[in-house]
Design a protein around this motif. Structure first.
Motif, PDB file in Angstrom:
ATOM      1  N   SER A   7      -0.200   4.348  -0.664  1.00  0.00           N
ATOM      2  CA  SER A   7      -1.426   3.975   0.025  1.00  0.00           C
ATOM      3  C   SER A   7      -1.841   2.550  -0.355  1.00  0.00           C
ATOM      4  O   SER A   7      -2.241   1.759   0.502  1.00  0.00           O
ATOM      5  CB  SER A   7      -2.542   4.963  -0.328  1.00  0.00           C
ATOM      6  OG  SER A   7      -3.752   4.560   0.252  1.00  0.00           O
ATOM      7  N   HIS A  10       0.425   0.024   1.403  1.00  0.00           N
ATOM      8  CA  HIS A  10       0.046  -0.222   2.788  1.00  0.00           C
ATOM      9  C   HIS A  10      -1.235  -1.050   2.880  1.00  0.00           C
ATOM     10  O   HIS A  10      -1.367  -1.903   3.759  1.00  0.00           O
ATOM     11  CB  HIS A  10      -0.134   1.112   3.522  1.00  0.00           C
ATOM     12  CG  HIS A  10       1.163   1.760   3.880  1.00  0.00           C
ATOM     13  ND1 HIS A  10       1.374   3.110   3.778  1.00  0.00           N
ATOM     14  CD2 HIS A  10       2.329   1.251   4.332  1.00  0.00           C
ATOM     15  CE1 HIS A  10       2.605   3.398   4.158  1.00  0.00           C
ATOM     16  NE2 HIS A  10       3.199   2.281   4.493  1.00  0.00           N
ATOM     17  N   TYR A  86       5.316   8.051   7.695  1.00  0.00           N
ATOM     18  CA  TYR A  86       4.417   7.020   8.211  1.00  0.00           C
ATOM     19  C   TYR A  86       4.773   6.601   9.639  1.00  0.00           C
ATOM     20  O   TYR A  86       5.938   6.427   9.980  1.00  0.00           O
ATOM     21  CB  TYR A  86       4.423   5.797   7.284  1.00  0.00           C
ATOM     22  CG  TYR A  86       3.883   6.134   5.917  1.00  0.00           C
ATOM     23  CD1 TYR A  86       2.516   6.304   5.718  1.00  0.00           C
ATOM     24  CD2 TYR A  86       4.742   6.324   4.828  1.00  0.00           C
ATOM     25  CE1 TYR A  86       2.015   6.646   4.474  1.00  0.00           C
ATOM     26  CE2 TYR A  86       4.250   6.665   3.583  1.00  0.00           C
ATOM     27  CZ  TYR A  86       2.880   6.827   3.414  1.00  0.00           C
ATOM     28  OH  TYR A  86       2.395   7.171   2.189  1.00  0.00           O
TER      29      TYR A  86
END
Length: 250
Positions: A7, A10, A86
């Motif tokens: 996370s 990203h 993803y």
């Protein structure tokens, strides 16, 4: 912890001034490294274009990487299984997209009939004796579906990431003795070159087989793999990539 780190990864990408999105294996990864883009890059390695399209339509099809780990012969690919959760089409608009041909060339689809989940890996990455009966190996993306699937994928790129240049690097099959993959590699090359006429943002990059030599590391097993190349071969690919960048921007 793994999901937290991903996370953050990203989120870090989101705030980069220059964003690179891609789907690359060792060849494309080496190009990204040599270009100095590693920190700007999000990679969906092993996510075939048919899978990326399906995931965009149904986000529940990805497999739990922690579950798949116990079925892998090559544990080091677990990160590529995690990446398969993803959505390729849900990022802030990248400045550039980089792909190579490896996934459609060699990656196989494994499907769980009970849960409708799936994952992608090379056939030799998986210990097939450990796979539960619910899992089926559906193999490579069928040759008769390659053109249509690439066309749909690039159409989606055009819709979501309009005006983003896409550089598609072709793995040479020169070191592969299997005619099946030589034919398949040539077929992918022809399809991408044809679709680049329709989608002007596609830049197809290939290297003549005469310049392709096997890896020359200290690991003989690694050296004998048909899709690992010498440093000299990677250098030629990188030069071709740089030339394509210059030509696209001239």
């Amino acid at each position: 912890m793994k999901l937290l780190l991903k996370s953050l990864y990203h989120k870090y990408y989101r705030f980069q001034s220059f964003k690179v999105l891609g789907r690359t294996a060792c060849l494309g990864n080496e190009i990204i490294k040599q270009m100095g883009w590693s920190k700007n890059y999000i990679n969906h390695q092993k996510s075939r274009v048919d899978y990326l399209l399906d995931l965009n339509k149904n986000k529940s099809i990805f497999s739990n990487a922690d579950e798949i780990l116990k079925y892998l012969k090559h544990k080091f690919i677990i990160g590529t299984i995690e990446h398969q959760r993803y959505n390729f089409f849900r990022y802030p608009k990248p400045d550039i997209i980089v792909m190579d041909s490896f996934s459609e060339l060699t990656d196989q689809l494994f499907f769980n009939q009970s849960t409708n989940t799936r994952f992608l890996a090379n056939y030799s990455d998986v210990d097939h004796s450990l796979l539960p009966i619910d899992f089926q190996c559906l193999g490579l993306l069928e040759e008769n579906k390659l053109f249509q699937t690439y066309d749909e994928f690039f159409g989606k790129i055009e819709q979501i990431y309009f005006n983003t240049p896409l550089y598609f690097v072709h793995f040479s099959t020169a070191l592969d003795t299997r005619e099946k993959f030589k034919y398949r590699g040539g077929m992918i090359q022809k399809i991408i070159n044809e679709l680049s006429k329709k989608y002007k943002f596609i830049h197809s990059i290939e290297v003549d087989d005469k310049f392709v030599n096997k890896a020359n590391s200290d690991n003989e097993e690694y050296n004998n793999l048909p899709y690992h190349y010498s440093n000299e071969t990677y250098y030629i690919y990188i030069q071709k990539f740089r030339e394509s960048l210059v030509n696209a921007n001239s």
